[in-house]
Design a protein around this motif. Structure first.
Motif, PDB file in Angstrom:
ATOM      1  N   THR B  60      -0.382 -11.923  14.205  1.00  0.00           N
ATOM      2  CA  THR B  60      -1.082 -10.795  13.574  1.00  0.00           C
ATOM      3  C   THR B  60      -0.029  -9.830  13.037  1.00  0.00           C
ATOM      4  O   THR B  60       1.051  -9.704  13.612  1.00  0.00           O
ATOM      5  CB  THR B  60      -2.023 -10.053  14.539  1.00  0.00           C
ATOM      6  OG1 THR B  60      -1.259  -9.529  15.620  1.00  0.00           O
ATOM      7  CG2 THR B  60      -3.128 -10.938  15.069  1.00  0.00           C
ATOM      8  N   VAL B  61      -0.353  -9.202  11.918  1.00  0.00           N
ATOM      9  CA  VAL B  61       0.575  -8.253  11.290  1.00  0.00           C
ATOM     10  C   VAL B  61      -0.227  -7.021  10.879  1.00  0.00           C
ATOM     11  O   VAL B  61      -1.283  -7.153  10.254  1.00  0.00           O
ATOM     12  CB  VAL B  61       1.259  -8.864  10.040  1.00  0.00           C
ATOM     13  CG1 VAL B  61       2.418  -7.985   9.589  1.00  0.00           C
ATOM     14  CG2 VAL B  61       1.728 -10.274  10.295  1.00  0.00           C
ATOM     15  N   ASP B  62       0.269  -5.849  11.242  1.00  0.00           N
ATOM     16  CA  ASP B  62      -0.402  -4.599  10.869  1.00  0.00           C
ATOM     17  C   ASP B  62       0.085  -4.211   9.472  1.00  0.00           C
ATOM     18  O   ASP B  62       1.278  -3.927   9.298  1.00  0.00           O
ATOM     19  CB  ASP B  62      -0.047  -3.515  11.902  1.00  0.00           C
ATOM     20  CG  ASP B  62      -0.827  -2.227  11.669  1.00  0.00           C
ATOM     21  OD1 ASP B  62      -1.863  -2.275  10.978  1.00  0.00           O
ATOM     22  OD2 ASP B  62      -0.407  -1.175  12.194  1.00  0.00           O
ATOM     23  N   LEU B  63      -0.816  -4.206   8.507  1.00  0.00           N
ATOM     24  CA  LEU B  63      -0.421  -3.964   7.113  1.00  0.00           C
ATOM     25  C   LEU B  63      -1.132  -2.741   6.520  1.00  0.00           C
ATOM     26  O   LEU B  63      -2.042  -2.883   5.682  1.00  0.00           O
ATOM     27  CB  LEU B  63      -0.718  -5.206   6.256  1.00  0.00           C
ATOM     28  CG  LEU B  63       0.020  -6.488   6.615  1.00  0.00           C
ATOM     29  CD1 LEU B  63      -0.497  -7.672   5.794  1.00  0.00           C
ATOM     30  CD2 LEU B  63       1.531  -6.338   6.399  1.00  0.00           C
ATOM     31  N   LYS B 128      -8.510  -8.215   8.051  1.00  0.00           N
ATOM     32  CA  LYS B 128      -9.623  -7.365   8.460  1.00  0.00           C
ATOM     33  C   LYS B 128      -9.083  -6.086   9.077  1.00  0.00           C
ATOM     34  O   LYS B 128      -8.174  -6.137   9.913  1.00  0.00           O
ATOM     35  CB  LYS B 128     -10.471  -8.134   9.492  1.00  0.00           C
ATOM     36  CG  LYS B 128     -11.847  -7.568   9.664  1.00  0.00           C
ATOM     37  CD  LYS B 128     -12.678  -8.499  10.526  1.00  0.00           C
ATOM     38  CE  LYS B 128     -14.053  -7.924  10.752  1.00  0.00           C
ATOM     39  NZ  LYS B 128     -14.845  -8.719  11.681  1.00  0.00           N
ATOM     40  N   LYS B 129      -9.638  -4.959   8.669  1.00  0.00           N
ATOM     41  CA  LYS B 129      -9.229  -3.645   9.185  1.00  0.00           C
ATOM     42  C   LYS B 129      -7.725  -3.436   9.094  1.00  0.00           C
ATOM     43  O   LYS B 129      -7.099  -2.883  10.011  1.00  0.00           O
ATOM     44  CB  LYS B 129      -9.680  -3.475  10.634  1.00  0.00           C
ATOM     45  CG  LYS B 129     -11.164  -3.264  10.767  1.00  0.00           C
ATOM     46  CD  LYS B 129     -11.497  -2.776  12.140  1.00  0.00           C
ATOM     47  CE  LYS B 129     -12.990  -2.540  12.224  1.00  0.00           C
ATOM     48  NZ  LYS B 129     -13.417  -2.105  13.520  1.00  0.00           N
ATOM     49  N   GLY B 130      -7.129  -3.939   8.023  1.00  0.00           N
ATOM     50  CA  GLY B 130      -5.697  -3.744   7.827  1.00  0.00           C
ATOM     51  C   GLY B 130      -4.810  -4.670   8.635  1.00  0.00           C
ATOM     52  O   GLY B 130      -3.586  -4.547   8.616  1.00  0.00           O
ATOM     53  N   ILE B 131      -5.438  -5.601   9.363  1.00  0.00           N
ATOM     54  CA  ILE B 131      -4.658  -6.541  10.186  1.00  0.00           C
ATOM     55  C   ILE B 131      -4.756  -7.933   9.566  1.00  0.00           C
ATOM     56  O   ILE B 131      -5.857  -8.461   9.360  1.00  0.00           O
ATOM     57  CB  ILE B 131      -5.185  -6.596  11.643  1.00  0.00           C
ATOM     58  CG1 ILE B 131      -5.219  -5.194  12.283  1.00  0.00           C
ATOM     59  CG2 ILE B 131      -4.368  -7.579  12.489  1.00  0.00           C
ATOM     60  CD1 ILE B 131      -3.882  -4.584  12.587  1.00  0.00           C
ATOM     61  N   GLU B 133      -4.340 -11.806  10.038  1.00  0.00           N
ATOM     62  CA  GLU B 133      -4.334 -12.745  11.171  1.00  0.00           C
ATOM     63  C   GLU B 133      -4.068 -14.137  10.629  1.00  0.00           C
ATOM     64  O   GLU B 133      -4.822 -14.634   9.785  1.00  0.00           O
ATOM     65  CB  GLU B 133      -5.687 -12.672  11.879  1.00  0.00           C
ATOM     66  CG  GLU B 133      -5.718 -13.422  13.190  1.00  0.00           C
ATOM     67  CD  GLU B 133      -7.024 -13.184  13.960  1.00  0.00           C
ATOM     68  OE1 GLU B 133      -7.351 -12.030  14.243  1.00  0.00           O
ATOM     69  OE2 GLU B 133      -7.701 -14.173  14.245  1.00  0.00           O
TER      70      GLU B 133
END
Lengths: 248, 147
Positions: B60-63, B128-131, B133
């Motif tokens: 997962t990456v927070d973008l 989804k929601k800026g993440i 996956e």
């Protein structure tokens, strides 16, 4: 108060206030919530921490040096916040000093704001907020307000020390924990926590700006989150996922 | 005459684990002690996480600020994935209140090493929601029969 940690008051401190804590932890929920409260309630710095136990850093704001651990307040609220991850080795004296200082200012209640990590957080639409309390009367009060109680499990980090020290010294205390990402800054979780804080206390803040600024906060908070993750790993934070074995 | 005391096997094992833990700590420090931005390439390094399950590897990456249709996931070799995402707008240092650095960022970019063999040609990803996956099915070697 520990001699190794000094709290230096710089303004008149209100007595009989509710004292909040926002320390770097999972999802940076507490720090994000604290930062929002400071701006929404126009809280001003009333004291700061001075200690050789803290990392050798200052935080510059508008060109002036500040301690990374500061206490903000108004007439009825105090808020202790840290802008840097506190290491596992120093978290005890830091938290004890803040709580003992709060007791000396006759705080009527201490509330720790933090998170509880969940898997697949991005797929969860409605985040729950849980609470734990330092004594059965406070626990009943939060239950009566409709807050779900964290019944069984482990708590690791600043809020764990706060709860234990408050229980030992008979200070009414609550740990509020919003479901959140483990290692990504989570402004939505901070907003949910603040809604529940408004439910159980007189501290009310509009969270719409916090949600609007969600992406900006997530981008800005990356570095603090990264360092917090490092300290959480040293504290064995993942123990919160463990199934407890109670000896009754 | 040498006064060196002969060490027990337990002392040797203890020392081995101490050295190993020191190495792990140094490795972690090296990873953390670098800037998470590069103003030459105008990129910001996002936060990411990797999880290995029995059947797949999930990254997962927070973008934050990522433009959904401008996200790229690219395998580099068999055990490295590069992720990049163009941001909705340019971000400047002075937006963080930092006047000591100059530059602006347009892209979130990182590389992640995959710890177990995977099928890099069977990548699936969702945002989804800026993440972001990413799912990578695991390649399993021959199983050892249990008698």
């Amino acid at each position: 108060m520990s001699e190794k940690v000094r709290i230096i008051e710089t303004k008149r401190v209100p007595h009989g206030a509710v004292m909040l804590f926002g320390f770097p932890d999972v999802g940076l929920v507490g720090v994000i919530a604290a930062s929002h409260l400071i701006s929404e309630l126009s809280l001003t710095e009333v004291a700061h921490m001075d200690s050789k136990l803290l990392p050798p850093l200052i935080v510059l704001h508008k060109g002036l040096p500040h301690s990374p651990v500061r206490i903000f307040g108004n007439h009825d609220t105090l808020l202790a916040v840290s802008e840097t991850a506190i290491s596992a080795d120093t978290i005890y004296p830091v938290m004890h000093a803040l709580i003992d200082w709060g007791r000396n200012t006759d705080v009527k209640m201490m509330i720790s704001m933090s998170g509880i990590p969940i898997q697949d957080r991005q797929n969860v639409e409605e985040l729950k907020v849980f609470a734990a309390a330092s004594n059965s009367e406070i626990l009943k009060m939060v239950q009566d307000k409709g807050v779900q109680v964290l019944k069984e499990g482990y708590m690791v980090g600043p809020q764990a020390i706060m709860m234990q020290h408050c229980a030992n010294t008979d200070v009414p205390a609550i740990a509020l924990l919003a479901q959140c990402f483990f290692n990504y800054p989570d402004p939505e979780a901070a907003a949910e926590l603040l809604k529940e804080l408004a439910n159980i206390s007189e501290i009310k803040a509009d969270v719409s700006k916090l949600l609007e600024k969600g992406e900006e906060i997530r981008l800005k908070a990356r570095d603090v989150m990264r360092r917090t993750q490092h300290e959480m790993s040293k504290m064995k934070k993942t123990q919160e996922f463990d199934i407890p074995l109670y000896v009754s | 005459m040498s006064s060196k005391k002969r060490r027990s096997i337990f002392e040797i094992i203890d020392e081995y684990f101490e050295n190993l833990s020191e190495w792990a700590e140094r490795f972690r420090e090296e990873l953390i002690e670098k800037p998470t931005w590069n103003n030459r390439t105008c990129t910001i390094e996002p936060l990411r996480n990797i999880m290995v399950t029995p059947t797949e590897v999930i990254i997962t990456v927070d973008l934050p600020y990522a433009e959904e249709n401008e996200i790229r996931v690219e395998p580099i070799g068999s055990d490295l994935i590069e992720i990049s995402a163009k941001m909705k707008r340019k971000i400047r240092f002075d937006e963080f209140g930092m006047t000591q650095y100059e530059g602006e960022f347009k892209t979130l970019q990182c590389q992640t090493r995959i710890p177990v063999p995977v099928y890099t040609d069977k990548i699936e990803a969702n945002f989804k929601k800026g993440i972001l996956e990413i799912h990578l099915p695991r390649k399993h070697r021959e199983e050892i029969p249990i008698e």
